[in-house]
Design a protein around this motif. Structure first.
Motif, mmCIF file in Angstrom:
data_model
loop_
_atom_site.group_PDB
_atom_site.id
_atom_site.type_symbol
_atom_site.label_atom_id
_atom_site.label_comp_id
_atom_site.label_asym_id
_atom_site.label_seq_id
_atom_site.Cartn_x
_atom_site.Cartn_y
_atom_site.Cartn_z
ATOM 1 N N VAL A 204 22.414 31.136 -20.496
ATOM 2 C CA VAL A 204 21.631 30.879 -19.286
ATOM 3 C C VAL A 204 20.840 29.583 -19.407
ATOM 4 C CG1 VAL A 204 19.881 31.835 -17.752
ATOM 5 C CG2 VAL A 204 21.493 33.348 -18.909
ATOM 6 N N PHE A 205 20.335 29.281 -20.579
ATOM 7 C CA PHE A 205 19.438 28.146 -20.740
ATOM 8 C C PHE A 205 20.179 26.841 -21.038
ATOM 9 C CE2 PHE A 205 17.338 32.057 -22.167
ATOM 10 C CZ PHE A 205 16.315 32.122 -21.229
ATOM 11 N N GLU A 206 21.513 26.899 -21.134
ATOM 12 C CA GLU A 206 22.262 25.688 -21.477
ATOM 13 C C GLU A 206 23.316 25.325 -20.445
ATOM 14 O OE1 GLU A 206 23.954 26.195 -25.312
ATOM 15 O OE2 GLU A 206 22.022 26.541 -26.330
ATOM 16 N N SER A 207 23.983 26.307 -19.863
ATOM 17 C CA SER A 207 25.101 25.994 -18.987
ATOM 18 C C SER A 207 25.220 27.041 -17.897
ATOM 19 C CB SER A 207 26.400 25.937 -19.788
ATOM 20 O OG SER A 207 27.517 25.791 -18.943
ATOM 21 N N LYS A 208 25.863 26.658 -16.790
ATOM 22 C CA LYS A 208 26.123 27.570 -15.688
ATOM 23 C C LYS A 208 27.481 28.260 -15.833
ATOM 24 C CE LYS A 208 23.453 24.942 -12.273
ATOM 25 N NZ LYS A 208 23.481 24.288 -10.944
ATOM 26 N N VAL A 209 28.253 27.852 -16.824
ATOM 27 C CA VAL A 209 29.594 28.396 -17.017
ATOM 28 C C VAL A 209 29.537 29.464 -18.114
ATOM 29 C CG1 VAL A 209 31.994 27.859 -17.577
ATOM 30 C CG2 VAL A 209 30.581 26.183 -16.351
ATOM 31 N N SER A 210 30.263 30.561 -17.934
ATOM 32 C CA SER A 210 30.256 31.637 -18.917
ATOM 33 C C SER A 210 30.854 31.160 -20.239
ATOM 34 C CB SER A 210 31.038 32.843 -18.393
ATOM 35 O OG SER A 210 32.379 32.486 -18.148
ATOM 36 N N ARG A 211 30.215 31.555 -21.318
ATOM 37 C CA ARG A 211 30.666 31.150 -22.637
ATOM 38 C C ARG A 211 31.910 31.907 -23.062
ATOM 39 N NH1 ARG A 211 27.034 32.827 -27.643
ATOM 40 N NH2 ARG A 211 28.285 34.722 -27.367
ATOM 41 N N GLU A 212 31.976 33.176 -22.691
ATOM 42 C CA GLU A 212 33.074 34.039 -23.115
ATOM 43 C C GLU A 212 33.339 35.061 -22.031
ATOM 44 O OE1 GLU A 212 35.975 34.322 -25.635
ATOM 45 O OE2 GLU A 212 34.187 33.453 -26.553
ATOM 46 N N THR A 213 34.591 35.475 -21.906
ATOM 47 C CA THR A 213 34.967 36.508 -20.940
ATOM 48 C C THR A 213 35.710 37.609 -21.672
ATOM 49 O OG1 THR A 213 35.150 34.900 -19.144
ATOM 50 C CG2 THR A 213 36.225 37.029 -18.833
ATOM 51 N N PHE B 68 20.998 43.061 -4.086
ATOM 52 C CA PHE B 68 20.923 43.097 -5.549
ATOM 53 C C PHE B 68 21.204 44.506 -6.043
ATOM 54 C CE2 PHE B 68 17.838 39.526 -4.689
ATOM 55 C CZ PHE B 68 18.741 38.527 -5.025
ATOM 56 N N SER B 69 22.151 44.593 -6.974
ATOM 57 C CA SER B 69 22.567 45.895 -7.487
ATOM 58 C C SER B 69 22.137 46.143 -8.925
ATOM 59 C CB SER B 69 24.092 46.028 -7.399
ATOM 60 O OG SER B 69 24.718 44.967 -8.121
ATOM 61 N N THR B 70 21.675 45.096 -9.621
ATOM 62 C CA THR B 70 21.290 45.269 -11.024
ATOM 63 C C THR B 70 20.253 44.218 -11.396
ATOM 64 O OG1 THR B 70 22.133 45.372 -13.295
ATOM 65 C CG2 THR B 70 23.184 43.812 -11.810
ATOM 66 N N LEU B 71 19.570 44.447 -12.524
ATOM 67 C CA LEU B 71 18.430 43.622 -12.912
ATOM 68 C C LEU B 71 18.351 43.559 -14.432
ATOM 69 C CD1 LEU B 71 15.728 42.224 -11.823
ATOM 70 C CD2 LEU B 71 14.653 44.444 -12.211
ATOM 71 N N ALA B 72 17.883 42.409 -14.952
ATOM 72 C CA ALA B 72 17.689 42.271 -16.400
ATOM 73 C C ALA B 72 16.527 41.327 -16.646
ATOM 74 C CB ALA B 72 18.950 41.758 -17.073
ATOM 75 N N LEU B 73 15.775 41.588 -17.711
ATOM 76 C CA LEU B 73 14.627 40.771 -18.104
ATOM 77 C C LEU B 73 14.798 40.363 -19.554
ATOM 78 C CD1 LEU B 73 11.771 39.779 -17.135
ATOM 79 C CD2 LEU B 73 10.854 41.867 -18.156
ATOM 80 N N ASP B 74 14.564 39.092 -19.852
ATOM 81 C CA ASP B 74 14.765 38.641 -21.228
ATOM 82 C C ASP B 74 13.639 39.141 -22.129
ATOM 83 O OD1 ASP B 74 12.698 36.983 -20.401
ATOM 84 O OD2 ASP B 74 13.359 35.344 -21.697
ATOM 85 N N SER B 75 13.838 38.992 -23.447
ATOM 86 C CA SER B 75 12.897 39.556 -24.416
ATOM 87 C C SER B 75 11.534 38.893 -24.359
ATOM 88 C CB SER B 75 13.483 39.425 -25.831
ATOM 89 O OG SER B 75 13.786 38.062 -26.115
ATOM 90 N N SER B 76 11.436 37.670 -23.880
ATOM 91 C CA SER B 76 10.135 37.004 -23.767
ATOM 92 C C SER B 76 9.381 37.419 -22.513
ATOM 93 C CB SER B 76 10.327 35.481 -23.763
ATOM 94 O OG SER B 76 11.038 35.075 -22.606
ATOM 95 N N GLY B 77 10.054 38.030 -21.554
ATOM 96 C CA GLY B 77 9.412 38.450 -20.323
ATOM 97 C C GLY B 77 9.147 37.319 -19.350
ATOM 98 N N GLU B 78 9.848 36.186 -19.506
ATOM 99 C CA GLU B 78 9.605 35.028 -18.638
ATOM 100 C C GLU B 78 10.753 34.748 -17.678
ATOM 101 O OE1 GLU B 78 8.751 31.707 -21.104
ATOM 102 O OE2 GLU B 78 6.891 32.563 -21.913
ATOM 103 N N VAL B 79 11.927 35.274 -17.928
ATOM 104 C CA VAL B 79 13.094 35.013 -17.092
ATOM 105 C C VAL B 79 13.674 36.344 -16.623
ATOM 106 C CG1 VAL B 79 15.416 34.025 -17.003
ATOM 107 C CG2 VAL B 79 13.620 32.861 -18.284
#
Length: 808
Positions: free
Chosen positions: A495-504, A426-437
Motif C-alpha cells: 500500500v505504501f509503495e505501489s498501486k499494483v498488487s505485488r502477488e496474486t 463498502f463490504s469490508t474494512l481493515a486497519l493497519d497495526s499503527s492505527g493510522e491507515v
C-alpha cells in the motif's frame, strides 16, 4: 491450547416474547430471550444467561415465591424445571398444549397452568411424596374458549369474554362463579389483596370491578364449621356483585395487550398496542401517569414487589425497559439490533465488543456486565464491518451507505467520516497495526480505498479485482494489505509503495473470508466450495488445506425440495479467526456449528453447536412425513389470529391480510477470539454468543445423598461439628455454603478440622482456599488454612506431584 469452552453468556438479545418477571427480592428481572432465559441484576449492573435451552422459543415462565425454582414453557408446551440459584435444569415435562399463563401459588405449593379451555393445577416439586416432580392436583373446566390468564386464589380469564372463580379443593355450597359482561378477550384478572373482590380487564379497554358478599376470613371460618352450618347458610357460600365499570381512553383504535396489578398499593399498569402505558389507582380508577415508550406493541408488563419499578417488554423491537414511575426515570433501557447482527470485534483489552447490524447501528457491549452502553445511529444502511483501533479508543465501521465512520469512545461521537470519490458500497474494512491507515473494499466498483485517519484524506484507490471485494486484512508484521474477492483471487498489495498488487494467489472458487496469522506469515482463506486453504505469504504457495463442507452440518429447511445432505454442498465458512498462538483456526458460517481446526494436522478439533432452537429454520436433518399436508409443511402454514406482530397497512384496522409468517434461518455471521484467548464470540441469528473457559459449573455435587441438604449442614455447623459440616458442604459443592462453613470455623480449630479430613476432601479444600486467596479480604485467615494443609498432608501432596510429573 484448551478447547473446553462452555457457553457463558448471550448478549445482543434482551427480550424476544413471553412474560417478564421480577424476582421476589425485586433486584433482578428475568427475561426470555429466544429459547433461553437471561437474568438482569439491576442493583449490581450485571446480566447472565442460564445455560439450559428449551426446544423452541419460550412463551411463558414462572418463578417460585422463594426465587429458587423457575419453570420455562416453550411454544409447544414443553417445559423445563430448573434451579435458578444453581442454574441447573432438573426436569423436563410436556404439558401437551400451548400454555398462555403459568403461575405459582403464593405459598409455593401449587402451579396453575392454562391448558386449552381448561386449567390444570399441579403440586409443586417437593410438596408431595410422589417421585415425579409434577403431580396433577385437579383439572378445572367450564370455559368455552382458550383460557388466557390466572390469578390466585383462584380466578381464570378466557377468550370467551368471561372470567371464572374456582376453589382449589371442592367446597360445600360453592360452585364456580362466572363473571361476564366483557366484550372481548380477558387480558388480566386479579383479586384484591386480602379480599375476594376482583378485577377483570378486557382487550377492548374495559375494567370490571366485582365485589364479594363475604370477606375472606368469613369464608375460611364457614368451611371449617361445616357441621355447624344452618340451612340458611347452606344456600350459597359467597356471591359476587357487578360493581362500577371503567373504560380506558382509546386512541387510534388501540387495544390492551398486557397488564399487571401491584396488590399492596392497588396500582394497575396497562400496556397498549400503540406503545403507550398507563398507571391507574384502584378502585377509584384515578389516572396517575401516561407515557409512550415506543411506537410498537407492549407485549409484557411486570411490577416489582415494592411497586416502584415497572418492566416492559416489546417483541417487535426486542426491547426491555425498567421504569421507575415515581421519579420518572429509566433504571434499565436495553435493546438489541432490530435486524440481524452482522459483525463483531473485540477491544484490545477484551472488555468490550463492538457489533454492527442490518439496522445500521453500531453497538458497544461490556463483556463483564453484558449490557450495551452506547449505540451509534449515524449509518443509514447495513453495517458490514467493525474494528477497534490498537489503543482501543476508536471504533471504525463500514457500511453499505458508502461511508466509513470513526467513533470516539471518550466523547461517544462520530469524529471522522471517510467517503469515496464516487458512490460505493463498502463490504469490508481493515486497519493497519499503527492505527493510522484504514482500507475499505467495495462491493459494486470492485476497488479498495485507503484513507489516513489523522487527516481523513484519501491516499490510494487500488484497482485490480474483477468482482466484489469480500475481505481485507493488514499483515501484523509487514506493510502488506491482503484482499480477497469473488473473482477467485487473493491479492497482496504494498500500500505504501505501489498501486499494483505485488502477488496474486489463484483459487478454485470465490473467496468468502480471509484471516492472517498473528505472526503475519500465513493467511487462511475460506472459499465458496467449503474449503479452507492456508498459504505461505512469503513464498506465495499453498501449504495446507481442509475440506470443511461436511463439518458445517446438514440442515433441511421446511420448504426445501432437496435432502439435507445435498443442501450441505452449498454451504461454506463465512468468517475465520486465528487463535492467539496461530496453531488453530475458528470458523463459522451458514450453519448451527462453529468449528475449530488444527492447521498443522489439518483436522477438526472440536465443533460447537451454538443453538438447539427448533423455532429456527434448517435445524432438523430430516422432515417428518406426518407434518406434511396438502397445503405444504405444517410449520409453513400461518394459522395465527391477527395479533400485535402483524404490521398494518395505512387505513387497515385488523392487520395486513397479505402478511406471511417467516422463520429465520440459524447462521453464524462472524466469529472472533478475545485477545486473552480465554473466550470467543459468535454473531449469530440468536444474538451475540460468548463461550469461555472460565464458565465453571456451579452445581457439581460429590457423593450426594438424600440426607445431604443445606439445612442439615447448617444444623451440624450450629452444633460445632465443623469437620462433618465441611464434608457435607463439599458433597453439595455449593460455593456460598462452603464459604459459610469455612468462615464459621475459629482459627484455633483449623488444625483439628484439617487433620480430620480425608485426602479427597483435602484436595477440594485446597482448591477452594486457593480461589479465596484471590478474592477474599481475610487473607491471614486463609493463609492459616494453607499452612495447616501443607503441614499435615505434605507427604500425600508430594506423591500427587510426582505422579503428575510422570504423566507429563
Amino acid at each position: 491450547m484448551k478447547f473446553s469452552f462452555k457457553f457463558s453468556n448471550l448478549l445482543g438479545t434482551v427480550y424476544k416474547r413471553g412474560n417478564v418477571k421480577f424476582t421476589n427480592h425485586g433486584d433482578c428481572v428475568i427475561s426470555p430471550v429466544g429459547n433461553r432465559v437471561t437474568v438482569f441484576d439491576l442493583k449490581n449492573n450485571k446480566s447472565w444467561t442460564l445455560p439450559f435451552e428449551n426446544a423452541k422459543n419460550i412463551a411463558r415462565l414462572a418463578l417460585s415465591p422463594d426465587d429458587t425454582t423457575i419453570i420455562t414453557v416453550d411454544e409447544d408446551g414443553r417445559s423445563i424445571l430448573a434451579n435458578l440459584r444453581t442454574k441447573v435444569a432438573l426436569h423436563f415435562f410436556n404439558f401437551k398444549k400451548p400454555v398462555e399463563d403459568i403461575v405459582f401459588s403464593p405459598n409455593g405449593r401449587f402451579i396453575a397452568v392454562t391448558h386449552g379451555k381448561h386449567v390444570q393445577v399441579w403440586s409443586a416439586p417437593g410438596h408431595t411424596r410422589e417421585f415425579a416432580p409434577f403431580v396433577l392436583h385437579r383439572t378445572y373446566t367450564g370455559h368455552y374458549d382458550d383460557t388466557t390468564c390466572i390469578d390466585w386464589f383462584f380466578i381464570v380469564g378466557s377468550k370467551d369474554m368471561t372470567a371464572r372463580i374456582y376453589s382449589l379443593d371442592p367446597m360445600e355450597n360453592f360452585s364456580p362463579v362466572t363473571l361476564s359482561g366483557a366484550r372481548n378477550t380477558i387480558v388480566g384478572c386479579f383479586f384484591q389483596e386480602g379480599s375476594l373482590d376482583a378485577y377483570t380487564i378486557s382487550s377492548s379497554g374495559a375494567l370490571g370491578i366485582w365485589t364479594c358478599s363475604a370477606k375472606l376470613q368469613e369464608v375460611f371460618l364457614r368451611t371449617k364449621d361445616k357441621n355447624d352450618q344452618t340451612d340458611q347458610d347452606k344456600e350459597e357460600l359467597v356471591k359476587w356483585k357487578k360493581g362500577p365499570k371503567h373504560f380506558f381512553e382509546k386512541e387510534n383504535f388501540t387495544e390492551i395487550t398486557s397488564c399487571a396489578l401491584h396488590k399492596a398499593t392497588q396500582v394497575l399498569i396497562v400496556g397498549f398496542s400503540n406503545g403507550v402505558f398507563t398507571i391507574h389507582e384502584l378502585p377509584d380508577f384515578n389516572l396517575i401517569q401516561t407515557l409512550s415508550i415506543s411506537q410498537q406493541t407492549i407485549s409484557a408488563v411486570a411490577v416489582n414487589p415494592t411497586g416502584e419499578w415497572l418492566a416492559f417488554g416489546c417483541t417487535s423491537l426486542g426491547q426491555l425497559l425498567v421504569w421507575e414511575w415515581q421519579s420518572e426515570s429509566y433504571i434499565l433501557k436495553q435493546q438489541g439490533h432490530y435486524y440481524d447482527m452482522n459483525v463483531l470485534a473485540y477491544s484490545p483489552d477484551g472488555n468490550y465488543i463492538a457489533t454492527g447490524g442490518d439496522d445500521g447501528k453500531v453497538k458497544l457491549w461490556n463483556t463483564m456486565t453484558g449490557f450495551c452502553f452506547v449505540t451509534f445511529h449515524e449509518h443509514s444502511a447495513s453495517v458490514t464491518a467493525v474494528t477497534f483501533s490498537p489503543n482501543g479508543q476508536v471504533v471504525l465501521s463500514a457500511s453499505l451507505d458508502g461511508t466509513v465512520r470513526a467513533f470516539d469512545l471518550n466523547r461517544y461521537r462520530n469524529f471522522r467520516t471517510f467517503a469515496s470519490p464516487r458512490p460505493a458500497q463498502f463490504s469490508t474494512l481493515a486497519l493497519d497495526s499503527s492505527g493510522e491507515v484504514v482500507a475499505a473494499g467495495s462491493r459494486d466498483t470492485f476497488e479498495i480505498f485507503v484513507w489516513s485517519i489523522q487527516t481523513g484524506r484519501l491516499l490510494e484507490v487500488l484497482a485490480g479485482h474483477e468482482a466484489p471485494v469480500s475481505s481485507l486484512a493488514f499483515s501484523p508484521s509487514h506493510p502488506v494489505l491482503i484482499s480477497g474477492a469473488w473473482d477467485k483471487t487473493v491479492r497482496l498489495w504494498n500500500v505504501f509503495e505501489s498501486k499494483v498488487s505485488r502477488e496474486t494467489l489463484n483459487l478454485t472458487s470465490d473467496v468468502v473470508s480471509i484471516a492472517v496469522r498473528p505472526d503475519g506469515r500465513e493467511v487462511a482463506i475460506s472459499s465458496l466450495d467449503g474449503a479452507l486453504t492456508f498459504w505461505d505469504l512469503e513464498a506465495a504457495v499453498q501449504v495446507k488445506s481442509v475440506d470443511g463442507r461436511r463439518d458445517l452440518g446438514a440442515g433441511r429447511k421446511a420448504d426445501d425440495k432437496i435432502t439435507a445432505r445435498s443442501s450441505a454442498f452449498g454451504k461454506c465458512f463465512t468468517s475465520l479467526c486465528y487463535t492467539a498462538d496461530g496453531e488453530n483456526v475458528l470458523a463459522g458460517g451458514r450453519s448451527k456449528f462453529v468449528c475449530i481446526y488444527n492447521v498443522e494436522q489439518q483436522i477438526l478439533l472440536k465443533r460447537f453447536q451454538v443453538s438447539r432452537n427448533l423455532s429456527f429454520d434448517g435445524m432438523k436433518e430430516k422432515l417428518r412425513s406426518d407434518q406434511m399436508t396438502e397445503a405444504g409443511p405444517v410449520d409453513m402454514i400461518d394459522d395465527r389470529d391477527s395479533d400485535e406482530e402483524d404490521i398494518s397497512l395505512p387505513g387497515v384496522l385488523k392487520g395486513d391480510m397479505s402478511s406471511r409468517r417467516t422463520r429465520p434461518e440459524i447462521r453464524v455471521k462472524c466469529v472472533q477470539f478475545s485477545p486473552t484467548g480465554r473466550a470467543w464470540a459468535a454473531a449469530s441469528t440468536e444474538g451475540l454468543l460468548i463461550y469461555s473457559l472460565d464458565a465453571s459449573l456451579v452445581f457439581d455435587p460429590y457423593d450426594l445423598d438424600s440426607d445431604v441438604t443445606p439445612e442439615v449442614t447448617r444444623q451440624v455447623l450450629a452444633r460445632g461439628e465443623y469437620a462433618r459440616a465441611l464434608v457435607l458442604g463439599f458433597r453439595l459443592n455449593e460455593q456460598q455454603l462452603i464459604k459459610e462453613v469455612v468462615e464459621s470455623i475459629k482459627c484455633s480449630d483449623i488444625r483439628l478440622v484439617v487433620q480430620a479430613l480425608s485426602d479427597t476432601y483435602v484436595d477440594k479444600l485446597l482448591w477452594f482456599v486457593s480461589g479465596q486467596l484471590d478474592t477474599s479480604a481475610h487473607l491471614q485467615f486463609y493463609l492459616t488454612w494453607c499452612q495447616e494443609i501443607f503441614t499435615l498432608h505434605v507427604s500425600w501432596y508430594t506423591i500427587v506431584l510426582l505422579e503428575h510429573k510422570q504423566k507429563i
